[in-house]
Scaffold this active site. Structure first.
Site, short mmCIF file in Angstrom:
data_model
loop_
_atom_site.label_atom_id
_atom_site.label_comp_id
_atom_site.label_asym_id
_atom_site.label_seq_id
_atom_site.Cartn_x
_atom_site.Cartn_y
_atom_site.Cartn_z
N TYR A 46 38.26 41.75 6.93
CA TYR A 46 38.92 42.95 7.23
C TYR A 46 37.96 44.18 6.88
O TYR A 46 37.46 44.26 5.86
CB TYR A 46 40.11 43.01 6.95
CG TYR A 46 41.02 44.29 7.24
CD1 TYR A 46 41.32 44.38 8.73
CD2 TYR A 46 41.45 45.43 6.60
CE1 TYR A 46 42.07 45.39 9.26
CE2 TYR A 46 42.19 46.55 6.89
CZ TYR A 46 42.45 46.68 8.30
OH TYR A 46 43.18 47.65 8.80
N ASP A 76 30.76 46.00 2.31
CA ASP A 76 32.07 46.41 2.11
C ASP A 76 32.90 46.35 1.05
O ASP A 76 33.55 45.31 0.78
CB ASP A 76 32.99 45.85 3.30
CG ASP A 76 34.38 46.81 3.68
OD1 ASP A 76 34.75 47.48 2.79
OD2 ASP A 76 34.99 46.53 4.27
N LYS A 118 40.33 52.67 -1.55
CA LYS A 118 41.19 52.13 -2.27
C LYS A 118 40.94 52.94 -3.60
O LYS A 118 41.58 54.11 -4.10
CB LYS A 118 41.23 50.68 -2.36
CG LYS A 118 41.69 50.27 -1.03
CD LYS A 118 42.17 48.92 -0.81
CE LYS A 118 42.77 48.44 0.40
NZ LYS A 118 41.86 47.88 1.54
C1 PLP Z 1 41.68 48.16 2.99
C2 PLP Z 1 40.32 48.02 3.50
C3 PLP Z 1 39.48 48.51 4.56
C4 PLP Z 1 40.41 49.59 5.17
O1 PLP Z 1 40.73 50.76 4.40
P1 PLP Z 1 41.85 51.67 4.87
O2 PLP Z 1 41.85 52.55 3.85
O3 PLP Z 1 43.10 50.68 4.90
O4 PLP Z 1 41.61 52.26 6.28
C5 PLP Z 1 38.44 48.41 5.02
N1 PLP Z 1 37.72 47.38 4.35
C6 PLP Z 1 38.42 46.50 3.28
C7 PLP Z 1 37.58 45.55 2.70
C8 PLP Z 1 39.57 46.75 3.15
O5 PLP Z 1 40.34 45.97 2.01
#
Ligand code: PLP
Length: 415
Positions: free
Chosen positions: A129, A224, A252
């Site tokens: 994701y 990511d 995060k």
């Molecule tokens: C949470 C997440 C995102 C998206 O971040 P948001 O702040 O929710 O838009 C992108 N990549 C990874 C790996 C994530 O866990």
């Protein structure tokens, strides 16, 4: 009034049934709902709250920043300070840009990679994701998977057509893909430890194969680390796992509980971004002073001892879950863990990719979840989400959770 009662779909409990708990407050390891009930927090705002709820030092920094101004829409020293602090821990980030979410960070990193390479395709892994930008909503893991949407409506097939999906932990499928379409690939985006289909650890050699294949074909690598950055160690984890990244995305934890994302990387790549280069990317609230103050205060408090505490807590919870699932018996349970990130699958192992993760029995998880919730422990409301510990949790809090978790396994066992 709110769509589905929520502002982000997993919060609606669709995957476990029942109605979401509404929280009024959080303090340390605990969340308190609107009726005054207390829950041990094992979600930690999806990983962001690494020091628990409302850590006093971060709250104080937010207060102090707020009275100096909520937003300037202009540069301020704080964003430079936080960028420097990140740079010291994330060597690949020679240049950095702050945005307001992880979604924006990955979307912008992909745009920069396309601008730099002049190519259009992006490779991601099934179950990875990377936020909800159109092009990356293909086979995107937890929130999307448990809503049973193969992709998302409203995303033109032409857009997703630029996204190629490979299998996590399967270098051969990636090699195949590069063989066929390598010259069109701008970037591969990968979570070094997958955290959006439960926790799926990279098998030895997988990540180094990813960067080798990408670079052999002139594509960039985007690590990511929106979840893993500053959660598993002070900095990013891709380096130590053998992934040679050109760009990295964060979110995060680095926002200290405020909406912050960032993307950064090789100077020559990042300098394609405006105002230096032709790739446009902007944000009214980017580098917001209150958010930057929260991020700084958070990073200041993340020391080696924070991570050893988190590792100990992770090991303690893993051992406890093993012991209780053995004691209660029933269908097989597989646990995966990286530090303070834990995946709990009601399925036999091993869990190497999305297909394995999806073998987890959702009905069992739902019963487990509710039995545990009723006894004051808040777990992720979806079988394919990660359990996140915070450093505010004490070993004793986990001991107290034992009877709740035992009741959970009993409920999961009963058909
Ligand atoms: C949470 C997440 C995102 C998206 O971040 P948001 O702040 O929710 O838009 C992108 N990549 C990874 C790996 C994530 O866990």
């Amino acid at each position: 009034m709110l769509v589905g009662g929520v502002d982000s779909p997993v919060r609606a409990f669709r995957s476990v049934g029942g109605s979401p708990v509404f929280f009024a407050r959080g303090t340390g390891a605990y969340l308190i709902d609107v009726d005054g009930r207390r829950y041990l927090d094992l979600v930690s705002s999806w990983g962001a709250n690494i020091l628990g709820n409302a850590p006093p030092g971060v709250v104080a920094a937010v207060r102090a920043a707020a009275v100096r101004g909520l937003t300037f829409g202009a540069p301020s020293p704080l964003e430079h300070e936080l960028a420097e602090e990140i740079r010291r821990a994330v060597p690949v980030a020679e240049r950095l840009r702050f945005v307001s979410s992880g979604t924006e960070a990955v979307m912008s990193a992909v745009r920069a990679a396309r601008g730099f390479t002049g190519r259009s395709k992006v490779v991601k892994f099934d179950g990875g994701y990377h936020g909800h930008s159109d092009g990356l909503l293909a086979r995107a893991g937890s929130g999307v998977a448990t809503a049973s949407l193969p992709d998302s409506a409203g995303v033109p097939s032409a857009v997703v057509g630029e996204t190629l999906v490979s299998r996590y932990n399967d270098p051969d499928s990636l090699a195949d893909l590069f063989e066929r379409q390598g010259s069109a690939v701008a970037a591969v985006v990968v979570e070094p430890v997958a955290g959006n289909m439960g926790v799926v650890l990279p098998q030895p050699g997988f990540l180094s194969a990813v960067s080798r294949l990408a670079h052999d074909h002139g594509a960039l690598v985007i690590a990511d680390e929106v979840i893993t950055g500053f959660r598993l160690r002070r900095g990013t984890v891709h380096e130590s796992l053998g992934l040679h990244a050109d760009l990295v995305t964060l979110g995060k934890v680095i926002g200290g509980g405020m909406p912050v994302g960032a993307y950064g990387g090789r100077r020559d790549v990042m300098e394609v971004v405006a105002p230096l280069g032709p790739v446009y990317q902007a944000g009214t609230l980017s580098g917001n002073p209150v958010a930057m103050a929260a991020g700084r205060a958070m990073l200041d408090r993340l020391t080696a001892s924070t991570y050893s505490t988190l590792e100990r807590l992770g090991a303690q919870l893993e051992a406890l879950l093993h012991r209780l699932s053995d004691e209660v018996g029933g269908a097989p349970v597989t646990l995966t863990r990286a530090g303070s990130m834990l995946g709990l699958f009601f399925a036999g192992g091993p869990i190497r990719d999305r297909q394995d993760a999806e073998r987890s029995d959702r009905n069992r998880y739902a019963r487990f979840f509710h039995a545990v919730l009723d006894r004051g422990v808040y777990l992720p409301p979806s079988a394919l989400e990660t359990t996140f510990l915070s450093a505010a949790i004490r070993p004793r809090d986990l001991q107290l959770a034992e009877s709740a978790l035992r009741a959970g396994f009993r409920a999961a066992r009963s058909a």
